[in-house]
Enzyme design. Structure first.
Site, PDB file in Angstrom:
ATOM      1  N   MET A  27       0.824  -1.210   0.000  1.00 53.11           N
ATOM      2  CA  MET A  27       0.000   0.000   0.000  1.00 53.11           C
ATOM      3  C   MET A  27       0.859   1.261   0.000  1.00 53.11           C
ATOM      4  O   MET A  27       1.831   1.354   0.739  1.00 53.11           O
ATOM      5  CB  MET A  27      -0.868  -0.022   1.261  1.00 53.11           C
ATOM      6  CG  MET A  27      -1.718   1.192   1.479  1.00 53.11           C
ATOM      7  SD  MET A  27      -2.803   0.953   2.921  1.00 53.11           S
ATOM      8  CE  MET A  27      -1.685   1.330   4.243  1.00 53.11           C
ATOM      9  N   SER A  35       3.590  -6.760   2.015  1.00 52.36           N
ATOM     10  CA  SER A  35       2.385  -6.291   2.691  1.00 52.36           C
ATOM     11  C   SER A  35       1.144  -6.764   1.923  1.00 52.36           C
ATOM     12  O   SER A  35       1.062  -7.957   1.629  1.00 52.36           O
ATOM     13  CB  SER A  35       2.460  -4.771   2.835  1.00 52.36           C
ATOM     14  OG  SER A  35       1.590  -4.338   3.850  1.00 52.36           O
ATOM     15  N   GLN A  36       0.220  -5.863   1.553  1.00 50.15           N
ATOM     16  CA  GLN A  36      -1.002  -6.360   0.903  1.00 50.15           C
ATOM     17  C   GLN A  36      -0.699  -7.139  -0.384  1.00 50.15           C
ATOM     18  O   GLN A  36      -1.463  -8.006  -0.796  1.00 50.15           O
ATOM     19  CB  GLN A  36      -2.007  -5.234   0.648  1.00 50.15           C
ATOM     20  CG  GLN A  36      -1.578  -4.202  -0.385  1.00 50.15           C
ATOM     21  CD  GLN A  36      -2.566  -3.024  -0.504  1.00 50.15           C
ATOM     22  OE1 GLN A  36      -3.396  -2.793   0.363  1.00 50.15           O
ATOM     23  NE2 GLN A  36      -2.475  -2.287  -1.600  1.00 50.15           N
ATOM     24  N   ASP A  80       6.060  -4.810  14.326  1.00 46.06           N
ATOM     25  CA  ASP A  80       5.189  -4.203  13.304  1.00 46.06           C
ATOM     26  C   ASP A  80       4.183  -3.249  13.933  1.00 46.06           C
ATOM     27  O   ASP A  80       3.406  -3.632  14.804  1.00 46.06           O
ATOM     28  CB  ASP A  80       4.449  -5.312  12.545  1.00 46.06           C
ATOM     29  CG  ASP A  80       3.959  -4.836  11.191  1.00 46.06           C
ATOM     30  OD1 ASP A  80       3.329  -3.771  11.136  1.00 46.06           O
ATOM     31  OD2 ASP A  80       4.200  -5.540  10.190  1.00 46.06           O
ATOM     32  N   HIS A 137       7.224  -2.771  10.238  1.00 49.21           N
ATOM     33  CA  HIS A 137       6.665  -3.261   8.987  1.00 49.21           C
ATOM     34  C   HIS A 137       7.614  -3.072   7.793  1.00 49.21           C
ATOM     35  O   HIS A 137       8.015  -1.952   7.495  1.00 49.21           O
ATOM     36  CB  HIS A 137       5.350  -2.526   8.732  1.00 49.21           C
ATOM     37  CG  HIS A 137       4.493  -3.192   7.699  1.00 49.21           C
ATOM     38  ND1 HIS A 137       4.141  -4.520   7.756  1.00 49.21           N
ATOM     39  CD2 HIS A 137       3.908  -2.711   6.577  1.00 49.21           C
ATOM     40  CE1 HIS A 137       3.380  -4.818   6.717  1.00 49.21           C
ATOM     41  NE2 HIS A 137       3.222  -3.748   5.985  1.00 49.21           N
TER      42      HIS A 137
END
Ligand SMILES: *[C@@H]1O[C@H](CO)[C@@H](O)[C@H](O)[C@H]1NC(C)=O
Ligand SMILES: *[C@@H]1O[C@H](CO)[C@@H](O)[C@H](O)[C@H]1NC(C)=O
Length: 303
Positions: free
Chosen positions: A38, A112-113, A230, A286
């Site tokens: 993202m 991530s996503q 995270d 993250h």
């Protein structure tokens, strides 16, 4: 500046994605596809661009393709917030199927996503075949909270957070807000199962699609990386396919404790027994990792 320093700099402000594809490199490595996270895009020289370059330096001759969803890097970033995820997955599947370099198979690495999006690619699009799936901080059971947004996107995130808290499961928001499509509200399990257009579908919440199961199980390895500090993903255990226990928002459960695993709706229990699931943890916030860690823990899966 070192790559790690640049990555940290950028990642403080954003996240990552990549894609790759081709014939084997000089060391016999398969093509590698990258899908960014993202707020990021295919080609940012401080994020995915740097990762691509780093991998090319480490694995001689490897073909690395960093996915761009849309017609430009800017559109790619926007699509990471606003384009229907099911359409993004179709877009990528089409692109992969048209790439002659991928015919013999490829490895995939999602940031991530991008991690859960590439899992959808594995489940829905078996041709060309994905061999190893590496999820770097992906949220396989979704998120229930957006505590912090990567850097410059923070104003967008404030707006998104409001939408998610009030109407995540409305049809309009589901169709137009990417993060709503993996919003997983444990207090409204029924709404989630019924209305989540993306995550509930790939996690077989509305019934078992045997094709999804078969395709996922044909992976050689499914590697999941969790970041121990995270502060972006909530709950962090989603990076290992665990989640909050249904009906409350405090206690978490591991993948192995979940109904998904016990009923084995996705074949994950079987994959686990066969040694195909790899759970890695690393220090850091993250998507923050060192090149040394990456080389030691991740490169073995893409060589
Ligand atoms: C092949 O991989 C090994 C191990 O990473 C590396 O040391 C070597 O330089 C590579 N050789 C070629 C030709 O890419
Ligand atoms: C199962 O998934 C495949 C692959 O995406 C799809 O073509 C098929 O329509 C799905 N079947 C059902 C019953 O949803």
């Amino acid at each position: 500046m070192t790559i790690e320093a640049s990555l940290r700099l950028f990642l403080g402000a954003s996240s990552l994605l990549f894609l790759l594809g081709s014939v084997r490199g000089s060391n016999g490595s398969l093509p590698l596809i990258l899908w960014h996270g993202m707020g990021d895009n295919c080609c940012n020289p401080l994020s995915m661009g740097a990762i691509k370059k780093m991998i090319e330096e480490e694995v001689s001759g490897i073909y690395v393709l960093s996915l761009m969803v849309g017609k430009s890097p800017i559109q790619d970033t926007e699509n990471g917030f606003f384009m229907d995820v099911n359409e993004q997955v179709s877009f990528v599947c089409h692109q992969l199927s048209q790439d002659p370099k991928l015919k013999g198979g490829y490895n995939a690495m999602g940031f991530s996503q991008g991690g859960q999006f590439l899992r959808a690619v594995a489940q829905r699009c078996p041709n060309p075949p994905m061999k190893n799936l590496i999820s770097i901080g992906g949220q396989h059971q979704g998120v229930y909270g957006l505590p912090r947004c990567p850097g410059e996107s923070s104003h967008i995130c404030d707006w998104i957070r409001k939408k998610l808290n009030t109407e995540a499961y409305s049809d309009f928001v589901q169709k137009h807000l990417v993060q709503a499509q993996y919003w997983h509200d444990p207090l409204n399990d029924d709404l989630y199962k019924k209305h989540s257009l993306f995550l509930a579908d790939i996690n077989q919440e509305r019934g078992v699609n045997e094709t999804y199961k078969k395709n996922l199980m044909s992976l050689e390895k499914f590697v999941m990386v969790k970041f121990l500090q995270d502060s972006v993903v909530d709950p962090v255990v989603s990076e290992w396919f665990g989640y909050l226990k249904p009906g409350q928002a405090k206690e978490t459960e591991t993948l192995q404790e979940s109904a998904l695993y016990k009923e084995d709706r996705l074949g994950l229990a079987e994959m686990d027994k066969a040694g195909k699931l790899v759970f890695l943890a690393t220090e850091g916030d993250h998507l923050q990792f060192s090149r040394e860690w990456f080389n030691a823990k991740i490169l073995p899966y893409i060589r």
